[in-house]
Structures are given as structure tokens and as C-alpha cells.
Design a protein around this motif. Structure first.
Motif, PDB file in Angstrom:
ATOM      1  N   PRO A  85     -61.224 -26.591  -7.622  1.00  0.00           N
ATOM      2  CA  PRO A  85     -61.311 -25.432  -6.717  1.00  0.00           C
ATOM      3  C   PRO A  85     -60.651 -25.657  -5.358  1.00  0.00           C
ATOM      4  O   PRO A  85     -59.974 -24.764  -4.837  1.00  0.00           O
ATOM      5  CB  PRO A  85     -62.825 -25.207  -6.574  1.00  0.00           C
ATOM      6  N   GLU A  86     -60.812 -26.851  -4.784  1.00  0.00           N
ATOM      7  CA  GLU A  86     -60.211 -27.101  -3.471  1.00  0.00           C
ATOM      8  C   GLU A  86     -58.692 -27.154  -3.553  1.00  0.00           C
ATOM      9  O   GLU A  86     -57.990 -26.586  -2.714  1.00  0.00           O
ATOM     10  CB  GLU A  86     -60.763 -28.405  -2.888  1.00  0.00           C
ATOM     11  N   SER A  87     -58.169 -27.839  -4.577  1.00  0.00           N
ATOM     12  CA  SER A  87     -56.711 -27.907  -4.742  1.00  0.00           C
ATOM     13  C   SER A  87     -56.134 -26.544  -5.087  1.00  0.00           C
ATOM     14  O   SER A  87     -55.018 -26.196  -4.656  1.00  0.00           O
ATOM     15  CB  SER A  87     -56.354 -28.912  -5.844  1.00  0.00           C
ATOM     16  N   ALA A  88     -56.881 -25.748  -5.847  1.00  0.00           N
ATOM     17  CA  ALA A  88     -56.403 -24.416  -6.245  1.00  0.00           C
ATOM     18  C   ALA A  88     -56.137 -23.533  -5.035  1.00  0.00           C
ATOM     19  O   ALA A  88     -55.214 -22.714  -5.035  1.00  0.00           O
ATOM     20  CB  ALA A  88     -57.416 -23.756  -7.177  1.00  0.00           C
ATOM     21  N   LEU A  89     -56.945 -23.695  -3.992  1.00  0.00           N
ATOM     22  CA  LEU A  89     -56.764 -22.890  -2.779  1.00  0.00           C
ATOM     23  C   LEU A  89     -55.432 -23.172  -2.090  1.00  0.00           C
ATOM     24  O   LEU A  89     -54.930 -22.335  -1.342  1.00  0.00           O
ATOM     25  CB  LEU A  89     -57.906 -23.162  -1.797  1.00  0.00           C
ATOM     26  N   LEU A  90     -54.857 -24.356  -2.336  1.00  0.00           N
ATOM     27  CA  LEU A  90     -53.633 -24.766  -1.650  1.00  0.00           C
ATOM     28  C   LEU A  90     -52.372 -24.477  -2.455  1.00  0.00           C
ATOM     29  O   LEU A  90     -51.268 -24.749  -1.988  1.00  0.00           O
ATOM     30  CB  LEU A  90     -53.701 -26.263  -1.331  1.00  0.00           C
ATOM     31  N   THR A  91     -52.515 -23.945  -3.677  1.00  0.00           N
ATOM     32  CA  THR A  91     -51.336 -23.584  -4.470  1.00  0.00           C
ATOM     33  C   THR A  91     -50.708 -22.311  -3.910  1.00  0.00           C
ATOM     34  O   THR A  91     -51.330 -21.568  -3.135  1.00  0.00           O
ATOM     35  CB  THR A  91     -51.720 -23.348  -5.939  1.00  0.00           C
ATOM     36  N   PRO A 112     -59.579 -17.856  -6.263  1.00  0.00           N
ATOM     37  CA  PRO A 112     -58.307 -17.946  -7.000  1.00  0.00           C
ATOM     38  C   PRO A 112     -58.461 -18.290  -8.475  1.00  0.00           C
ATOM     39  O   PRO A 112     -57.746 -17.741  -9.316  1.00  0.00           O
ATOM     40  CB  PRO A 112     -57.553 -19.040  -6.245  1.00  0.00           C
ATOM     41  N   ILE A 113     -59.372 -19.190  -8.825  1.00  0.00           N
ATOM     42  CA  ILE A 113     -59.491 -19.611 -10.226  1.00  0.00           C
ATOM     43  C   ILE A 113     -60.053 -18.487 -11.084  1.00  0.00           C
ATOM     44  O   ILE A 113     -59.466 -18.110 -12.106  1.00  0.00           O
ATOM     45  CB  ILE A 113     -60.353 -20.886 -10.335  1.00  0.00           C
ATOM     46  N   SER A 114     -61.177 -17.913 -10.688  1.00  0.00           N
ATOM     47  CA  SER A 114     -61.809 -16.887 -11.531  1.00  0.00           C
ATOM     48  C   SER A 114     -61.055 -15.567 -11.500  1.00  0.00           C
ATOM     49  O   SER A 114     -61.239 -14.730 -12.385  1.00  0.00           O
ATOM     50  CB  SER A 114     -63.269 -16.676 -11.117  1.00  0.00           C
ATOM     51  N   SER A 115     -60.181 -15.370 -10.499  1.00  0.00           N
ATOM     52  CA  SER A 115     -59.482 -14.083 -10.377  1.00  0.00           C
ATOM     53  C   SER A 115     -58.025 -14.137 -10.823  1.00  0.00           C
ATOM     54  O   SER A 115     -57.314 -13.139 -10.722  1.00  0.00           O
ATOM     55  CB  SER A 115     -59.546 -13.595  -8.923  1.00  0.00           C
ATOM     56  N   PHE A 116     -57.567 -15.300 -11.334  1.00  0.00           N
ATOM     57  CA  PHE A 116     -56.148 -15.412 -11.694  1.00  0.00           C
ATOM     58  C   PHE A 116     -55.747 -14.397 -12.763  1.00  0.00           C
ATOM     59  O   PHE A 116     -54.699 -13.748 -12.663  1.00  0.00           O
ATOM     60  CB  PHE A 116     -55.818 -16.828 -12.174  1.00  0.00           C
ATOM     61  N   SER A 117     -56.552 -14.254 -13.814  1.00  0.00           N
ATOM     62  CA  SER A 117     -56.188 -13.329 -14.896  1.00  0.00           C
ATOM     63  C   SER A 117     -56.144 -11.891 -14.392  1.00  0.00           C
ATOM     64  O   SER A 117     -55.347 -11.084 -14.871  1.00  0.00           O
ATOM     65  CB  SER A 117     -57.165 -13.457 -16.071  1.00  0.00           C
ATOM     66  N   HIS A 118     -56.977 -11.563 -13.398  1.00  0.00           N
ATOM     67  CA  HIS A 118     -56.927 -10.222 -12.808  1.00  0.00           C
ATOM     68  C   HIS A 118     -55.610 -10.024 -12.045  1.00  0.00           C
ATOM     69  O   HIS A 118     -55.031  -8.939 -12.059  1.00  0.00           O
ATOM     70  CB  HIS A 118     -58.106 -10.003 -11.861  1.00  0.00           C
ATOM     71  N   LEU A 119     -55.140 -11.085 -11.386  1.00  0.00           N
ATOM     72  CA  LEU A 119     -53.854 -10.982 -10.682  1.00  0.00           C
ATOM     73  C   LEU A 119     -52.725 -10.774 -11.674  1.00  0.00           C
ATOM     74  O   LEU A 119     -51.795  -9.996 -11.417  1.00  0.00           O
ATOM     75  CB  LEU A 119     -53.606 -12.236  -9.844  1.00  0.00           C
ATOM     76  N   GLN A 120     -52.779 -11.472 -12.815  1.00  0.00           N
ATOM     77  CA  GLN A 120     -51.725 -11.285 -13.818  1.00  0.00           C
ATOM     78  C   GLN A 120     -51.678  -9.832 -14.286  1.00  0.00           C
ATOM     79  O   GLN A 120     -50.597  -9.242 -14.385  1.00  0.00           O
ATOM     80  CB  GLN A 120     -51.954 -12.230 -15.006  1.00  0.00           C
ATOM     81  N   GLU A 121     -52.824  -9.257 -14.554  1.00  0.00           N
ATOM     82  CA  GLU A 121     -52.878  -7.860 -14.967  1.00  0.00           C
ATOM     83  C   GLU A 121     -52.380  -6.957 -13.841  1.00  0.00           C
ATOM     84  O   GLU A 121     -51.658  -5.988 -14.079  1.00  0.00           O
ATOM     85  CB  GLU A 121     -54.323  -7.490 -15.352  1.00  0.00           C
ATOM     86  N   PHE A 122     -52.724  -7.280 -12.602  1.00  0.00           N
ATOM     87  CA  PHE A 122     -52.258  -6.511 -11.438  1.00  0.00           C
ATOM     88  C   PHE A 122     -50.737  -6.559 -11.347  1.00  0.00           C
ATOM     89  O   PHE A 122     -50.092  -5.559 -11.014  1.00  0.00           O
ATOM     90  CB  PHE A 122     -52.887  -7.085 -10.164  1.00  0.00           C
ATOM     91  N   PHE A 516     -51.732 -23.557 -12.610  1.00  0.00           N
ATOM     92  CA  PHE A 516     -52.573 -24.510 -11.908  1.00  0.00           C
ATOM     93  C   PHE A 516     -53.974 -23.946 -11.652  1.00  0.00           C
ATOM     94  O   PHE A 516     -54.851 -24.675 -11.203  1.00  0.00           O
ATOM     95  CB  PHE A 516     -51.941 -24.864 -10.561  1.00  0.00           C
ATOM     96  N   LEU A 517     -54.177 -22.659 -11.914  1.00  0.00           N
ATOM     97  CA  LEU A 517     -55.470 -22.042 -11.657  1.00  0.00           C
ATOM     98  C   LEU A 517     -56.261 -21.788 -12.932  1.00  0.00           C
ATOM     99  O   LEU A 517     -57.289 -21.101 -12.899  1.00  0.00           O
ATOM    100  CB  LEU A 517     -55.279 -20.731 -10.883  1.00  0.00           C
ATOM    101  N   GLN A 518     -55.805 -22.333 -14.055  1.00  0.00           N
ATOM    102  CA  GLN A 518     -56.507 -22.173 -15.326  1.00  0.00           C
ATOM    103  C   GLN A 518     -56.587 -23.525 -16.043  1.00  0.00           C
ATOM    104  O   GLN A 518     -55.690 -24.353 -15.900  1.00  0.00           O
ATOM    105  CB  GLN A 518     -55.759 -21.189 -16.241  1.00  0.00           C
ATOM    106  N   PRO A 519     -57.635 -23.754 -16.834  1.00  0.00           N
ATOM    107  CA  PRO A 519     -57.647 -24.949 -17.681  1.00  0.00           C
ATOM    108  C   PRO A 519     -56.439 -24.928 -18.621  1.00  0.00           C
ATOM    109  O   PRO A 519     -56.107 -23.881 -19.188  1.00  0.00           O
ATOM    110  CB  PRO A 519     -58.965 -24.819 -18.457  1.00  0.00           C
TER     111      PRO A 519
END
Length: 726
Positions: A85-91, A112-122, A516-519
Motif C-alpha cells: 500500500p505505501e509503495s502503491a501511493l508513489l506509483t 489506489p489498490i482497491s480502486s484501480f479496476s474502477h479507474l480502468q473502467e473510467f 503495480f496496483l494489483q496482485p
């Protein structure tokens, strides 16, 4: 092989892998502590073991014991890497979401991690907002800004003629200029290219600053103008990917000409075909390609192809090793003509965004290769993929063994320079220990690969002993990858993620990737690329529900920034859209790969649609069978699964073509190998499948882009079968 669960592994099991008693006890203690706290079969346990227990110098068999033991009952798509989570904020994307997440996603935004798929759809549903934001983030400089981001054709007729819409209408831009200007991403003293020639492995890595690159590109651009070619003329490059070819590439684009990309591996007939299709007026080439002790002629192939005026760069020294044709020019003579202009700024030729900047070619395994033009907008798609999915930014050093003849060559130029990063070029074989040392010495942070390179590294162990800890991520493209080989690759860099990346020359980048924001799971894609919508077609030829698991031919939403809208030598509509189903009033774009969407939401590539076979009435992909067969015997380097129709008619028979690691060994027992393949395929895939024959080959036939030509194998094996020699 059957692996024990982690809570069943003993010190003796670890010692049996060739590890000393003392070290085995220490490893066992650490693993026991992790398992006690996080469980024997959880992603968090593997995450901690991979980061705090496993190192590159430990036997790979221990890595396998830990990974497969942890995930033995997990099911599909176990995560090999987890985002922090901390590194994800810096991507790049993390920073974007922290800045705009609530504005874009409203109540759906959490982090950023839990909302990445929403950004892709956006990015798909709001292309106007998404692409304006990303182009601003990349500091793209338009001489005339676009009227809008996307203009969709209002009339039915226009939508049929141009289903992909018009992107950045009204804009004027020069992508090479954007690679060279100073902005918030870089200064004049930033190093933008690092390189080393094969054989200089003990010398320091060479480097070039942005200021030095500007001066070199400006001088070559002045020299191009001095040739007197009409603006917009096509100029070919047939060279290895080195510092000279990058300078030439940028100069051609900067000066308002069109690059024609030709791979340096091509024979004269293939060179000639591409020169004729593109109507190239000149060509840059080298006299020779030097690989170790070998000198491979290149200029002579260009001459044999009856190429137009050639500008010839010497592979070594300052003079060419061969006499030039009348009308051809040496590199030194070209630059001598404009020496008075050295240091003078070259004013970039700004062009409409739809003007061509590069002509690339499909691999052309059947018939004439498709000539695919990149526009002045396409480079920004390539760079945006790198910005989002590989998180490339200022300070990164990006290496990807490739050539300007294939899309990953121009991709590397734009992905690094437009994002303020440095590219790393090794002028030699990527299969050597010299390349592995270069990755170490250049401190590469993003290393691009193709699976066959990784397979060769693992087989030869040529990367052993080199420190790849600077790597932040790998990326892989070109063909379907292998779980075990990519587990090995991650282990070379202390388990940094592998971002799978699949697309095409006609896409200008990727349509499915990782983040980098998804497993990240091995040999799997975690997300459609930004701005892309994927559809898996069912047996009826129509899309299955978008979130449903399933396998079938892949289709793409037509509105993709950077994708092609024309071909030079074929009907673009007929190739990509004719006969395709519609979705929400939009005709879908053909791609031709078979893809699977799993129950956990990952995507797996299963090769081309024509690489599927029908075994006993069941459709199966070659890649699926090959993944199993590659792991059956340690003597096997790679396999190709082919469905061969019998001469007398009837169901296809499954034939496995095998390449062995050591072809000089005494002939292996192919019948015993067939029995082993049968057992593995029936156990792991389908008990009804049966391997009919095993054929040993010295190498698999491949396209120049390294894709296995199963169609060629199928034809050869069918002919052999008809002669009763199979």
C-alpha cells in the motif's frame, strides 16, 4: 512433482536440495515463523517467504518447494507478487488517483489498490477526461492543441468506414521533439541512453545526456534535409538497435519524414518487399553486424534487395569494411556535409496528428506482410502504457532486447524518453552472460523479455552471479509464458513483479497487461490495458458476459487511442472489422488470439485462434498442452503441440514436436517420452486426450518476432503422415 504443504516441510527436505545443515535449519526456522503467523497456504505467507527467505543464490528447487508448497491447494492464479500500500501511493497511477480519484470515481474511490479496476473502467467510459489527464501528466507538448480527445462519427456510414473514431482531431505535434525537450520530467544533464558493445563487458557503461542527444539528433536532421528528399518521404532503417539507430530514428521523425522499420535479421527478399510496399526513398544500414567472433553481412543484403540510396554506418571504427555502390553515402560523409550546422537547433516539423510517422510490418508468415502505419499519436499510446502499467518515470533505466524492425523497438524509444527515463541498449546477444552483466552494471530498473529468452537463460544459467537487485519490474511480451520459468526469473531479482503485456503493432502498444496496483500471477494478465475493453467470443460468435469466466477468440472494443485506422496494402476494415459482432452499437475489432478469463478475473493467452485443435471433439489450445509437456522431463527445452489430420481423414491426432536442451546427446526414447506426455496431459488436462506421436526437432520454426509457426509444423507433419513416415 508433488510438493509438500509448507507446514509439512522438514529440515531434511531442505537439506536434500543441496543446502548445508546450518542454512537449512535457519531457512526452516524462518518459514516456520511465517507459517505460524500467516498460515501454510496464504498469499501473505508466500509474499513474506519470497521477500525475506529466498535469494537468487539459493537453489531454484527451494524456490519451487516454497511456491508450489504454499499454493498446492490454492487453485488458479495464485499471486506471485503482492502490491504494498505505501509503495502503491508513489506509483504514477497511485499519485494520479490520490490527486483525482474522488473527482473521477466519486464514492467508488477508496485507495489506489482497491480502486484501480474502477479507474480502468473510467478510462474506457470517459476517454475525454482520462486521456487529457494522462497526456498532461506526460507533459505532451502540442504546437496546436486538439479540438477534443475523441470524435466519434455521428453517421452510420462514417462509423462503418472508421469504427475507431478520430483521436486528437485538429492537433499538430512531433513526438521526437517531445522526446528531446526539457520539462518537469528531465533536465539537459539527465542521462537518457546507456549502452555497451559486446566484448566491452569489463569497460564502464557508456552514456549520453539529453543535451548530447539533442545535438546528435539535430545534426542528423540537418543532414537529412541536405539530401533533398521531399518532406514526408519514407526512409528505412535496417540496423541493430544501438545508439546510432535511435539517433537516426528520432532525426527522421523530427525532420518530418516517415521511418520504415526493417528488422536486421531479414534476408534480401524480405527487405525488398518492405522497401517496395513503403516506397522508401533512402535507407540507413550498417556494413556488418558483429556478434562475438562473427561478422554478419548486412549492407550486402540491402544491396541485393535493390534498395534506394543507402547511408552506411561502420560497425567498427570510422570507415566501412566494404566498397559502397555508386550513389550510396558513408555515415562520415553524410555528417561532413553539414558540419557547419553542428550545434544549431533543428526546428521540429510539426505535423497533423493523423500524419504517418513510422511504417511497421506484421511478421508475414503467410503471404505479403501487412504494412501498418503509426501516426503522430501512436507514440503517446506506447508511452502511456509504460507510464501506467510498468510505472516508468524519471530515474528509471529501461532495457528490452529488441529491434526497430518490430514495434517494441519504437516502443522502447518512446516509453523511456517520453516518460523522462533512460533506455539501456546492449549491442550484442541477449543470451550471453555479457548481457546479464550489462543489466547489472547499467542498473536496469525495468527489464523487458520474451519467454524464449528466459527459457535460454534458465537452461544455460548465464545470469548466475550477477546482481539484478536494481530491477523494479520485468515485463514480458511476444508469446505465452511459462509459470515455472517465470518463477525462476522473479527469483533472479528478489521477487520483483513481472508485468505481462500483450498487444500488437496495429494497437501501438498493449490491450491487456498487469499493474503495480494489483496482485500479479505468473503467466497471467491482471487487467485490460487503460482505455481498452476486452470481449471473449462464445461458440455463437457473440461476446460472453464481461465478468464471466470463459475461453474463446478475443475481440476488442473499437475505440482505442493509438490503434491503427488504415493499412498501406490491405483493407483495414476487411482485416479487423468485417464479419465481427456488435456490442452496444459498436462493431468489435478482430484480434485473433484465444484468451481465457478465469474465475479470479485474470486473463490467460492461449495462442492464435488458428493454433487451437479439436481432439476427440474437444477444442483445446496448443499452449495449454505445451505448458504441461514442457515440464514433463528435464531434458526437454520446449515443445509444440500440433493437431495433425490423418491422411485417411477422421479426427485430428495430437503430435508433440520436441526440442531437447542438448541435441548432441544420444537419441532419447521418444516412445517413453510419448507415454510420459500422455500421462501428464491426461492427468492435468483431460483424460480423453492421447498423444499420438512425438517428433524430435533441432528447433521450432518461428517468425522473426519469435512466435512459433504451428501452421508450418502442421503442414509439414501432415505431409510426412501422408508418406507414412510419421
Amino acid at each position: 512433482m508433488v510438493y509438500k504443504s509448507l507446514d509439512s516441510v522438514t529440515v531434511n527436505d531442505i537439506e536434500a536440495l543441496g543446502i548445508s545443515s546450518q542454512l537449512a535449519e535457519e531457512i526452516h526456522r524462518k518459514v516456520t515463523e511465517i507459517v505460524g503467523r500467516y498460515g501454510a497456504a496464504t498469499p501473505e505467507s508466500w509474499n513474506r517467504i519470497s521477500k525475506h527467505v529466498l535469494t537468487p543464490n539459493l537453489p531454484f528447487s527451494l524456490h519451487q518447494m516454497m511456491y508450489y508448497g504454499c499454493y498446492k491447494d490454492f487453485g488458479p492464479d495464485p499471486p506471485a507478487w503482492m502490491p504494498d500500500p505505501e509503495s502503491a501511493l508513489l506509483t504514477n497511477v497511485g499519485l494520479l488517483l490520490e490527486k483525482h480519484g474522488k473527482e473521477f470515481l466519486v464514492s467508488e474511490y477508496k485507495d489506489p489498490i482497491s480502486s484501480f479496476s474502477h479507474l480502468q473502467e473510467f478510462s474506457v467510459s470517459n476517454p475525454e477526461v482520462y486521456w487529457k489527464t494522462v497526456l498532461d501528466e506526460m507533459c505532451v507538448n502540442f504546437s496546436v492543441p486538439p479540438d477534443c480527445i475523441l470524435h466519434e462519427s455521428p453517421s452510420e456510414e462514417s462509423r462503418i468506414l472508421n469504427p475507431g473514431g478520430k483521436w486528437l482531431p485538429g492537433a499538430f505535434v512531433n513526438p521526437a521533439k517531445n522526446c528531446l525537450i526539457v520539462n518537469s520530467k528531465r533536465g539537459l544533464d539527465d542521462i537518457v541512453i546507456r549502452w555497451r558493445d559486446e566484448g566491452d563487458d569489463d569497460l564502464p557503461v557508456k552514456s549520453m545526456t539529453l543535451k548530447e542527444l539533442q545535438l546528435e539528433v539535430w545534426l542528423v536532421a540537418h543532414a537529412l534535409n541536405a539530401l533533398g528528399l521531399e518532406r514526408g518521404s519514407a526512409i528505412a532503417i535496417d540496423m541493430p538497435m544501438n545508439v546510432y539507430s535511435v539517433i537516426i530514428y528520432l532525426a527522421i521523425v523530427l525532420a518530418g519524414y516517415i521511418v520504415v522499420s526493417i528488422a536486421d535479421s531479414f534476408a534480401s527478399l524480405e527487405i525488398s518487399t518492405r522497401l517496395k510496399i513503403s516506397e522508401a526513398k533512402a535507407i540507413f544500414t550498417q556494413d556488418l553486424i558483429i556478434r562475438g567472433e562473427k561478422s554478419i553481412p548486412l549492407y550486402s543484403r540491402v544491396v541485393e534487395a535493390q534498395a534506394p540510396m543507402a547511408i552506411v554506418i561502420p560497425a567498427r571504427g570510422f570507415s566501412c569494411s566494404t566498397k559502397l555502390r555508386d550513389g550510396d553515402i558513408s555515415w562520415s560523409d553524410l555528417l561532413e556535409r553539414v558540419k557547419k550546422l553542428k550545434g544549431d537547433v533543428f526546428e521540429a516539423v510539426e505535423q497533423p496528428v493523423e500524419a504517418f510517422t513510422n511504417v511497421l510490418f506484421s511478421s508475414g508468415t503467410t503471404g505479403e506482410p501487412k504494412a501498418i502505419p503509426w501516426t503522430h499519436g501512436t507514440p503517446f499510446k506506447a508511452a502511456a502504457d509504460a507510464w501506467c502499467h510498468m510505472d516508468i518515470h524519471r530515474g528509471d533505466i529501461v532495457a528490452w532486447p529488441t529491434n526497430l524492425g518490430w514495434m517494441m523497438g519504437p516502443w522502447l524509444v518512446y516509453a523511456s524518453l517520453l516518460n523522462g527515463a533512460s533506455m539501456a541498449l546492449y549491442n550484442g546477444s541477449p543470451l550471453s552472460s555479457g548481457f546479464a552483466k550489462f543489466v547489472q552494471d547499467a542498473k536496469v530498473t525495468m527489464l523487458g523479455v520474451i519467454p524464449s529468452i528466459v527459457r535460454a537463460w534458465k537452461s544455460s544459467n548465464c545470469v548466475a552471479g550477477y546482481d539484478w537487485s536494481s530491477i523494479r519490474c520485468f515485463s514480458s511480451t511476444g508469446e505465452a509464458s511459462n509459470v515455472d520459468e517465470y518463477l525462476w526469473l522473479m527469483g533472479r531479482a528478489c521477487y520483483k513483479p513481472i508485468i505481462e503485456y500483450c498487444g500488437g503493432t496495429e494497437i501501438g502498444g498493449g490491450f491487456v497487461s498487469g499493474s503495480f496496483l494489483q496482485p500479479q500471477s505468473l503467466a497471467a494478465f491482471s487487467t485490460p490495458a487503460m482505455g481498452c475493453r476486452l470481449f471473449i467470443l462464445g461458440d455463437d460468435g457473440h461476446p460472453i458476459p464481461q465478468d464471466a469466466p470463459g475461453m474463446g477468440e478475443l475481440a476488442l472494443g473499437p475505440l482505442m487511442f493509438g490503434s491503427s485506422s488504415t493499412l498501406l496494402n490491405a483493407s483495414h476494415y476487411d482485416v479487423y472489422f468485417k464479419g465481427m459482432p456488435s456490442w452496444n452499437g459498436l462493431i468489435l475489432r478482430r484480434h485473433g488470439d484465444v484468451f481465457e478469463r478465469t474465475s479470479r478475473g485474470y486473463y490467460h493467452a492461449h495462442g492464435r485462434a488458428d493454433d487451437t485443435m479439436n481432439i476427440g471433439g474437444i477444442k483445446v489450445s496448443s499452449v495449454e498442452i505445451e505448458r504441461i509437456c514442457n515440464a514433463v522431463d528435464s531434458s526437454v527445452l520446449e515443445t509444440a503441440a500440433i493437431g495433425v489430420p490423418p491422411a485417411e481423414g477422421g479426427p485430428e491426432r495430437l503430435v508433440i514436436a520436441v526440442v531437447f536442451k542438448d541435441p548432441d546427446n544420444t537419441a532419447p526414447d521418444l516412445n517413453q517420452l510419448r507415454i510420459s506426455f500422455n500421462s501428464a496431459v491426461q492427468k492435468n488436462l483431460n483424460p480423453l486426450f492421447r498423444v499420438s506421436h512425438v517428433v524430435a526437432l533441432s528447433a521450432l520454426p518461428r517468425t522473426a518476432t519469435n512466435k512459433v509457426m504451428r501452421r508450418v509444423l502442421r503442414k509439414q507433419l501432415a505431409q510426412v503422415d501422408q508418406n507414412s513416415k510419421l
